[in-house]
Design a protein around this motif. Structure first.
Motif, PDB file in Angstrom:
ATOM      1  N   GLU A  23     -84.321 -12.243  12.886  1.00 11.31           N
ATOM      2  CA  GLU A  23     -84.997 -11.073  12.315  1.00 11.31           C
ATOM      3  C   GLU A  23     -84.078  -9.859  12.312  1.00 11.31           C
ATOM      4  OE1 GLU A  23     -87.643 -10.427  10.720  1.00 11.31           O
ATOM      5  OE2 GLU A  23     -88.844 -12.248  10.954  1.00 11.31           O
ATOM      6  N   GLN A  24     -83.304  -9.696  13.373  1.00 13.87           N
ATOM      7  CA  GLN A  24     -82.343  -8.600  13.410  1.00 13.87           C
ATOM      8  C   GLN A  24     -81.290  -8.764  12.314  1.00 13.87           C
ATOM      9  OE1 GLN A  24     -81.088  -9.032  17.502  1.00 13.87           O
ATOM     10  NE2 GLN A  24     -82.494  -7.462  18.227  1.00 13.87           N
ATOM     11  N   CYS A  25     -80.874  -9.999  12.079  1.00 16.07           N
ATOM     12  CA  CYS A  25     -79.929 -10.272  10.981  1.00 16.07           C
ATOM     13  C   CYS A  25     -80.558  -9.909   9.636  1.00 16.07           C
ATOM     14  CB  CYS A  25     -79.514 -11.738  10.991  1.00 16.07           C
ATOM     15  SG  CYS A  25     -78.479 -12.227  12.402  1.00 16.07           S
ATOM     16  N   ARG A  26     -81.826 -10.228   9.467  1.00 15.54           N
ATOM     17  CA  ARG A  26     -82.528  -9.901   8.216  1.00 15.54           C
ATOM     18  C   ARG A  26     -82.568  -8.391   7.998  1.00 15.54           C
ATOM     19  NH1 ARG A  26     -87.646  -8.654   6.367  1.00 15.54           N
ATOM     20  NH2 ARG A  26     -88.477  -8.565   8.485  1.00 15.54           N
ATOM     21  N   GLN A  27     -82.622  -7.637   9.083  1.00 16.08           N
ATOM     22  CA  GLN A  27     -82.670  -6.176   8.998  1.00 16.08           C
ATOM     23  C   GLN A  27     -81.289  -5.547   8.827  1.00 16.08           C
ATOM     24  OE1 GLN A  27     -84.786  -5.223  12.617  1.00 16.08           O
ATOM     25  NE2 GLN A  27     -86.579  -6.432  11.977  1.00 16.08           N
ATOM     26  N   GLY A  28     -80.253  -6.388   8.726  1.00 15.86           N
ATOM     27  CA  GLY A  28     -78.916  -5.877   8.433  1.00 15.86           C
ATOM     28  C   GLY A  28     -77.991  -5.719   9.617  1.00 15.86           C
ATOM     29  N   ARG A  29     -78.426  -6.156  10.783  1.00 12.90           N
ATOM     30  CA  ARG A  29     -77.559  -6.070  11.955  1.00 12.90           C
ATOM     31  C   ARG A  29     -76.547  -7.218  11.964  1.00 12.90           C
ATOM     32  NH1 ARG A  29     -80.297  -5.113  17.597  1.00 12.90           N
ATOM     33  NH2 ARG A  29     -78.067  -4.991  18.052  1.00 12.90           N
ATOM     34  N   GLN A 140     -93.385 -14.758  10.518  1.00 11.19           N
ATOM     35  CA  GLN A 140     -93.487 -13.564   9.673  1.00 11.19           C
ATOM     36  C   GLN A 140     -94.882 -13.463   9.054  1.00 11.19           C
ATOM     37  OE1 GLN A 140     -90.287 -14.343   6.964  1.00 11.19           O
ATOM     38  NE2 GLN A 140     -88.796 -13.105   8.078  1.00 11.19           N
ATOM     39  N   ASN A 275     -84.759 -16.961   4.345  1.00 13.78           N
ATOM     40  CA  ASN A 275     -84.706 -16.926   5.810  1.00 13.78           C
ATOM     41  C   ASN A 275     -83.652 -17.861   6.374  1.00 13.78           C
ATOM     42  OD1 ASN A 275     -86.661 -14.961   6.222  1.00 13.78           O
ATOM     43  ND2 ASN A 275     -88.343 -16.424   6.356  1.00 13.78           N
TER      44      ASN A 275
END
Length: 291
Positions: A23-29, A140, A275
């Protein structure tokens, strides 16, 4: 060394943590967080989604990527699978991603290959990153797993997706059922009539009939299969308001799923594919820990 062969080797907490990182990767981290690391994708079986989402994940992390072509390799001269993998390790790469038709191919590499190995699918046994992206999509959608009902429909007997998902989903508190033609059922799982499943389930997950793994042809024609076990618009109308449709893909339009259902309001098929990139970023980051 953080290899990943089976989700059954990870605890529930470890699985939830991987989903959190995804999820953090999905948010651009974590963009370019593994810059300079080298990973080789060794696919000995055809793949679109798994191979190229791993490729995309590696690029997003800033890794250097080698895509192996078995048909243009020394395996055509008789080099063994083990020696091929050992050669890539000898190049000084940091990890390998492997898909192979053989069940548990990784057993011949354990203790002999000293870099992380990420299982991108072995025979009909396991597909850990596919299961993780399925779990990410479900979490999600519903915010939890406990008590949710899923029916996995179709060629369960030969499906590494089904086998991996059922094991981990049951540990997470989901109720798992199977449906589909008798010849493709696995007797160790609870069977449900397909039309009943459509009405009762929170998740309907459809599977492609894996003709390439069968010793004999399917007894049903494609038209008969679609009539009995295909998810049509009429069946979609019978689903619960909050229920969703999933498929690991590739999907056969007009066989297990009607063309107009693939991208309908309840479908999360392309969200699953999206995902997959973030889940594979999380798995790659885990593999690089300590390297």
């Amino acid at each position: 060394m953080n290899s990943l062969f089976q989700l059954s080797s990870l605890s529930v907490d470890e699985i939830q943590h991987l989903l959190d990182v995804a999820e953090q990767c999905r948010q651009g981290r974590f963009i370019d967080s593994e810059k300079g690391k080298i990973v080789a994708n060794l696919f000995f079986e055809p793949s679109t989604r798994t191979q190229y989402s791993f490729n995309t994940a590696e690029e997003k992390l800033g890794m250097k990527v080698i895509n192996f072509n078995a048909q243009a390799s020394s395996m055509q001269k008789g080099e063994t699978f083990y020696d091929t993998v050992k050669t890539f390790e000898s190049f000084g790469i940091d990890a390998v991603v492997i898909r192979n038709r053989q069940d548990e191919y990784y057993k011949q590499l354990q203790g002999r290959i000293n870099i992380p190995i990420l299982n991108a699918g072995d025979g009909k046994k396991d597909h850990p990153t596919q299961s993780l992206l399925d779990l990410m999509t479900i979490r999600q959608e519903f915010g939890h797993f406990d008590g949710l009902k899923i029916a996995i429909v179709g060629d369960v007997k030969y499906s590494r997706v089904a086998h991996t998902n059922i094991e981990v989903m049951q540990r997470l508190g989901m109720q798992c059922f199977i449906s589909g033609p008798e010849e493709y059922r696995d007797p160790q799982y609870d069977y449900i009539d397909f039309d009943q499943a459509v009405k009762d389930m929170d998740v309907i997950m459809l599977l492609r009939v894996q003709h390439e793994r069968h010793e004999q042809a399917m007894s049903l024609t494609q038209e008969e299969y679609h009539a009995r076990y295909g998810l049509t618009l009429e069946r979609v109308k019978a689903m619960k308001d909050t229920a969703i449709i999933m498929h690991p893909a590739p999907f056969n339009r007009g066989v297990e799923i009607a063309d107009e259902v693939v991208e309908c309001r309840k479908s999360r098929i392309f969200k699953q594919i999206n995902n997959g990139v973030f889940v594979r970023m999380a798995v790659l980051k885990r593999a690089m820990e300590g390297r």
